[in-house]
Design a protein around this motif. Structure first.
Motif, PDB file in Angstrom:
ATOM      1  N   ASP A 161       3.449   9.895  -4.652  1.00 56.10           N
ATOM      2  CA  ASP A 161       2.347  10.235  -5.461  1.00 56.10           C
ATOM      3  C   ASP A 161       2.346  11.778  -5.461  1.00 56.10           C
ATOM      4  OD1 ASP A 161       1.538   7.626  -5.312  1.00 56.10           O
ATOM      5  OD2 ASP A 161       0.107   7.751  -3.900  1.00 56.10           O
ATOM      6  N   ILE A 162       2.395  12.282  -6.759  1.00 58.62           N
ATOM      7  CA  ILE A 162       2.438  13.664  -6.732  1.00 58.62           C
ATOM      8  C   ILE A 162       1.427  14.225  -7.822  1.00 58.62           C
ATOM      9  CG2 ILE A 162       3.876  15.567  -7.678  1.00 58.62           C
ATOM     10  CD1 ILE A 162       6.318  14.328  -6.612  1.00 58.62           C
ATOM     11  N   GLY A 163       0.878  15.071  -7.610  1.00 54.03           N
ATOM     12  CA  GLY A 163      -0.314  16.104  -8.693  1.00 54.03           C
ATOM     13  C   GLY A 163      -1.420  14.817  -8.950  1.00 54.03           C
ATOM     14  N   GLY A 164      -1.889  13.928  -8.347  1.00 53.31           N
ATOM     15  CA  GLY A 164      -2.656  12.792  -8.836  1.00 53.31           C
ATOM     16  C   GLY A 164      -2.191  11.884  -9.525  1.00 53.31           C
ATOM     17  N   GLU A 165      -1.118  11.674  -9.667  1.00 60.25           N
ATOM     18  CA  GLU A 165      -0.419  10.654 -10.576  1.00 60.25           C
ATOM     19  C   GLU A 165       0.367   9.712  -9.304  1.00 60.25           C
ATOM     20  OE1 GLU A 165       3.200  10.035 -13.708  1.00 60.25           O
ATOM     21  OE2 GLU A 165       2.500  12.087 -13.120  1.00 60.25           O
ATOM     22  N   THR A 166      -0.158   8.334  -9.549  1.00 59.86           N
ATOM     23  CA  THR A 166       0.356   7.325  -8.537  1.00 59.86           C
ATOM     24  C   THR A 166       1.514   6.857  -8.957  1.00 59.86           C
ATOM     25  OG1 THR A 166      -2.034   6.632  -8.584  1.00 59.86           O
ATOM     26  CG2 THR A 166      -0.395   5.122  -7.735  1.00 59.86           C
ATOM     27  N   ALA A 167       2.196   6.911  -8.071  1.00 60.28           N
ATOM     28  CA  ALA A 167       3.873   6.318  -8.017  1.00 60.28           C
ATOM     29  C   ALA A 167       3.962   4.888  -7.833  1.00 60.28           C
ATOM     30  CB  ALA A 167       4.714   6.966  -6.943  1.00 60.28           C
ATOM     31  N   PRO A 168       4.866   4.341  -8.261  1.00 63.09           N
ATOM     32  CA  PRO A 168       5.110   2.837  -7.924  1.00 63.09           C
ATOM     33  C   PRO A 168       5.217   2.560  -6.347  1.00 63.09           C
ATOM     34  CG  PRO A 168       6.678   3.485  -9.522  1.00 63.09           C
ATOM     35  CD  PRO A 168       5.922   4.685  -9.026  1.00 63.09           C
ATOM     36  N   ARG A 169       4.931   1.540  -6.107  1.00 64.55           N
ATOM     37  CA  ARG A 169       4.686   1.129  -4.593  1.00 64.55           C
ATOM     38  C   ARG A 169       5.886   0.375  -3.901  1.00 64.55           C
ATOM     39  NH1 ARG A 169       1.563   5.046  -4.730  1.00 64.55           N
ATOM     40  NH2 ARG A 169       0.488   4.301  -2.654  1.00 64.55           N
ATOM     41  N   ALA A 170       5.984   0.347  -2.677  1.00 67.80           N
ATOM     42  CA  ALA A 170       7.122  -0.173  -1.831  1.00 67.80           C
ATOM     43  C   ALA A 170       6.295  -1.778  -1.800  1.00 67.80           C
ATOM     44  CB  ALA A 170       7.124   0.288  -0.510  1.00 67.80           C
ATOM     45  N   ARG A 171       7.374  -2.558  -1.364  1.00 70.42           N
ATOM     46  CA  ARG A 171       6.815  -4.016  -1.007  1.00 70.42           C
ATOM     47  C   ARG A 171       5.890  -4.105   0.102  1.00 70.42           C
ATOM     48  NH1 ARG A 171       8.980  -8.044  -3.724  1.00 70.42           N
ATOM     49  NH2 ARG A 171       8.142  -9.484  -2.324  1.00 70.42           N
ATOM     50  N   PRO A 172       4.980  -4.862   0.121  1.00 68.73           N
ATOM     51  CA  PRO A 172       4.105  -5.065   1.536  1.00 68.73           C
ATOM     52  C   PRO A 172       5.093  -5.539   2.571  1.00 68.73           C
ATOM     53  CG  PRO A 172       3.706  -6.974  -0.133  1.00 68.73           C
ATOM     54  CD  PRO A 172       4.535  -5.969  -0.854  1.00 68.73           C
ATOM     55  N   VAL A 173       4.831  -5.035   3.723  1.00 70.73           N
ATOM     56  CA  VAL A 173       5.524  -5.443   5.009  1.00 70.73           C
ATOM     57  C   VAL A 173       5.004  -7.113   4.877  1.00 70.73           C
ATOM     58  CG1 VAL A 173       5.883  -5.155   7.426  1.00 70.73           C
ATOM     59  CG2 VAL A 173       5.510  -3.199   5.931  1.00 70.73           C
ATOM     60  N   LYS A 204       1.429  11.595  10.564  1.00 74.31           N
ATOM     61  CA  LYS A 204       0.318  11.562   9.870  1.00 74.31           C
ATOM     62  C   LYS A 204       0.410  10.678   8.400  1.00 74.31           C
ATOM     63  CE  LYS A 204      -2.129  13.989  12.651  1.00 74.31           C
ATOM     64  NZ  LYS A 204      -3.190  13.641  13.515  1.00 74.31           N
ATOM     65  N   ARG A 205       1.570  10.513   7.922  1.00 74.78           N
ATOM     66  CA  ARG A 205       1.785   9.974   6.614  1.00 74.78           C
ATOM     67  C   ARG A 205       2.456   8.585   6.824  1.00 74.78           C
ATOM     68  NH1 ARG A 205      -2.340  12.477   6.157  1.00 74.78           N
ATOM     69  NH2 ARG A 205      -2.446  14.498   4.957  1.00 74.78           N
ATOM     70  N   PHE A 206       3.793   8.913   7.446  1.00 74.83           N
ATOM     71  CA  PHE A 206       4.654   7.816   7.561  1.00 74.83           C
ATOM     72  C   PHE A 206       4.248   6.177   8.378  1.00 74.83           C
ATOM     73  CE2 PHE A 206       8.209   5.239   9.639  1.00 74.83           C
ATOM     74  CZ  PHE A 206       8.806   4.796   8.256  1.00 74.83           C
ATOM     75  N   LEU A 207       3.621   6.739   9.695  1.00 73.05           N
ATOM     76  CA  LEU A 207       3.090   6.012  10.758  1.00 73.05           C
ATOM     77  C   LEU A 207       1.886   4.974  10.028  1.00 73.05           C
ATOM     78  CD1 LEU A 207       3.645   6.980  14.254  1.00 73.05           C
ATOM     79  CD2 LEU A 207       5.068   5.093  12.890  1.00 73.05           C
ATOM     80  N   PRO A 208       0.986   5.627   9.463  1.00 74.48           N
ATOM     81  CA  PRO A 208      -0.180   5.071   8.821  1.00 74.48           C
ATOM     82  C   PRO A 208       0.296   4.390   7.723  1.00 74.48           C
ATOM     83  CG  PRO A 208      -0.889   7.135   9.523  1.00 74.48           C
ATOM     84  CD  PRO A 208       0.634   7.313   9.602  1.00 74.48           C
ATOM     85  N   PRO A 238       0.820  -1.216   0.194  1.00 72.54           N
ATOM     86  CA  PRO A 238       0.041   0.085   0.083  1.00 72.54           C
ATOM     87  C   PRO A 238       0.721   1.127  -0.139  1.00 72.54           C
ATOM     88  CG  PRO A 238      -0.105  -1.059   2.094  1.00 72.54           C
ATOM     89  CD  PRO A 238       0.438  -2.112   1.210  1.00 72.54           C
ATOM     90  N   ALA A 239       2.127   1.326   0.399  1.00 73.37           N
ATOM     91  CA  ALA A 239       2.869   2.491   0.557  1.00 73.37           C
ATOM     92  C   ALA A 239       3.502   3.084  -0.699  1.00 73.37           C
ATOM     93  CB  ALA A 239       3.773   2.182   1.729  1.00 73.37           C
ATOM     94  N   GLU A 240       3.794   4.207  -0.734  1.00 76.51           N
ATOM     95  CA  GLU A 240       4.823   4.607  -1.923  1.00 76.51           C
ATOM     96  C   GLU A 240       6.000   4.376  -1.882  1.00 76.51           C
ATOM     97  OE1 GLU A 240       3.165   9.006  -2.013  1.00 76.51           O
ATOM     98  OE2 GLU A 240       3.065   8.167  -0.148  1.00 76.51           O
ATOM     99  N   ALA A 241       6.723   3.697  -3.028  1.00 68.77           N
ATOM    100  CA  ALA A 241       7.907   3.345  -3.127  1.00 68.77           C
ATOM    101  C   ALA A 241       8.772   4.199  -2.250  1.00 68.77           C
ATOM    102  CB  ALA A 241       8.422   3.406  -4.721  1.00 68.77           C
ATOM    103  N   GLY A 242       9.047   5.421  -2.451  1.00 68.29           N
ATOM    104  CA  GLY A 242       9.724   6.547  -1.665  1.00 68.29           C
ATOM    105  C   GLY A 242       9.616   6.346   0.045  1.00 68.29           C
TER     106      GLY A 242
END
Length: 501
Positions: free
Chosen positions: A330-342, A249-253, A74-78
């Motif tokens: 995710d920038i400007g409404g564009e979805t970035a590649p994702r990180a692997r799931p934990v 608000k962003r990293f932990l969730p 679910p998380a962004e690759a970055g």
């Protein structure tokens, strides 16, 4: 005032008590050492055989973890590399050796135990001058006091470097791969952008000062800083609060289940006198990030993905390795590649660390080169043979959680408990949410939130804080922060004069 100053204040009080004979000085209780959340337990896995045999059992346990394809969580690759960046902001063990058994309370934590961006700023222009413009050498740059060095003539987006190519940054580890290196660079650029706007945009200058003044309240913080560095301190505090808000608000969730975050918000989830930087966090639970790294990443849209270790760090970065941040966030409404799931799958390159070229000795165990290159095995053996952490089941019992069963590969050898790092990844699989849960999620969230509680100037102590509209306001994300940097990077004053290396 930072947590370092809190630590000095505590040190002074301890020394005062010692002088009065009311308490004995114990260096292991000082905040800038590691320590434990829970007391050390003798033989926590209930293993009585040879340690070399135990290492072989662990190797069989981690064998099925090897993943040979990318997998999207679910998380962004970055966010994988934001996690690495945060780790480098709060922990640095520069004294112990991976194969050495040592009491964690005697391991010095070189980083300040606070989310204060000292991995970017060091100790500021006066104590870490190598990170900043030298106005003594360049008197015509007097107005650039407090600007940070950034860029090289061969690559204006690389980190500033000395003549040997070593990055001039607050924590050298933030140059160990091209991804965390460019996140480091984005924060340096953000500082220089805001310093530039404070000089050239009176409205923004006043807005930022009002923002910081309101947060610092009655502390009269401007009376406590060198006048020529007032702008520097205002910008640093401004960025720190937004960084801290993003972690909450962003990293932990992104990586921890809601139930674990809620459980972690109880200040007494772990003992109140537990170490500020516990090894259960640094040596196990927070290493969940290893499971979120992908095998390959594309640096730009349409580019061929490259292997994780294709561009080694700790050297001058070529222009072709510059990263488009919309490939990470995710920038400007564009979805970035994702990180692997934990979870219990780890990208295959982490089983073949290219910088390991020989065997490693643990107490009672020798890992030959092929096994020594396996990061998951190193994690488990460091847990068991060097740090001797509590098992996952023991921490679960402390937290009142139903413990997971021992993996079959361990149970058939009469091992009754699971090493903590592996246990936290099993919990993520069991949760079905592809995030840390239970023990792992509670440890990670509790430690990070506690750092913010202990720092009385953190964003947690700013009632009604809402991110600045320029970063996206209440909708701010790491992506919107990176987009701000990309949009305003050409507004940095003295940019050519800030380059080095």
């Amino acid at each position: 005032m930072t947590n370092v100053q809190h630590g000095l204040s505590r040190f002074d009080k301890l020394m005062e008590h010692c002088a009065k004979g009311t308490m004995r000085m114990d260096p292991r209780k000082l905040p800038q050492t590691f320590g434990r959340l829970l007391p050390k337990v003798s033989n926590p896995l209930q293993w009585s055989g040879e340690l070399q045999d135990l290492a072989e059992i662990f190797n069989h346990m981690i064998d099925p973890m090897r993943a040979v394809d990318n997998d999207d969580g679910p998380a962004e690759a970055g966010m994988t590399f934001i996690g690495q960046f945060i780790d480098h902001d709060v922990t640095l063990d520069a004294t112990s050796t991976i194969g050495t058994q040592i009491d964690p309370s005697f391991i010095r934590n070189v980083r300040t135990p606070a989310l204060d961006l000292d991995c970017v700023y060091g100790d500021g222009p006066e104590a870490s001058p190598h990170l900043y413009v030298n106005v003594n050498q360049n008197p015509d740059l007097e107005e650039a006091e407090g600007f940070m060095l950034f860029g090289r003539k061969d690559n204006p987006l690389d980190l500033a470097r000395n003549d040997q190519g070593t990055a001039l940054i607050g924590d050298p580890r933030n140059d160990e791969n091209i991804f965390v290196s460019q996140i480091q660079g984005a924060f340096v650029c953000l500082h220089n952008i805001l310093m530039s706007y404070k000089q050239d945009d009176p409205h923004l200058d006043e807005e930022m000062d009002d923002f910081v003044d309101a947060g610092m309240g009655s502390s009269n913080w401007t009376d406590k800083v060198v006048p020529k560095l007032k702008d520097f301190n205002a910008v640093r505090q401004f960025i720190r609060w937004h960084y801290q808000w993003l972690i909450m608000k962003r990293f932990l969730p992104a990586f921890v289940t809601e139930s674990a975050i809620i459980k972690a918000q109880h200040p007494d989830a772990f003992p109140s006198d537990a170490a500020i930087m516990p090894v259960e966090f640094a040596g196990a639970a927070y290493r969940f990030g290893h499971a979120t790294a992908q095998i390959k990443y594309a640096l730009k849209h349409g580019a061929e993905p490259i292997g994780f270790f294709t561009h080694h760090g700790f050297k001058r970065r070529p222009v072709e390795a510059n990263l488009d941040m919309n490939m990470m966030f995710d920038i400007g409404g564009e979805t970035a590649p994702r990180a692997r799931p934990v979870g219990t799958k780890v990208a295959s390159p982490l089983f073949e660390l290219p910088f390991i070229s020989g065997p490693i000795e643990f107490p009672g165990v020798t890992l030959e080169n092929q096994l020594a290159r396996r990061l998951p095995l190193r994690n488990v053996l460091r847990d068991r043979l060097a740090l001797e952490l509590a098992s996952g089941q023991q921490v679960a019992q402390h937290l009142g959680l139903n413990p997971l069963p021992v993996p079959e590969v361990l149970a058939k050898h009469n091992i009754e408990k699971t090493p903590l790092w592996f246990y936290t990844l099993e919990e993520a699989d069991a949760s079905g949410q592809q995030k840390l849960d239970g023990v792992g999620g509670t440890i990670v969230a509790w430690v990070l939130l506690r750092l913010l509680r202990l720092d009385k100037t953190s964003v947690l102590h700013q009632p009604g804080f809402e991110p600045w509209h320029g970063f996206g306001g209440k909708d701010m994300t790491f992506g919107s922060l990176m987009a701000f940097v990309e949009k305003h990077r050409d507004k940095i004053k003295y940019a050519d004069r800030l380059q080095a290396g």
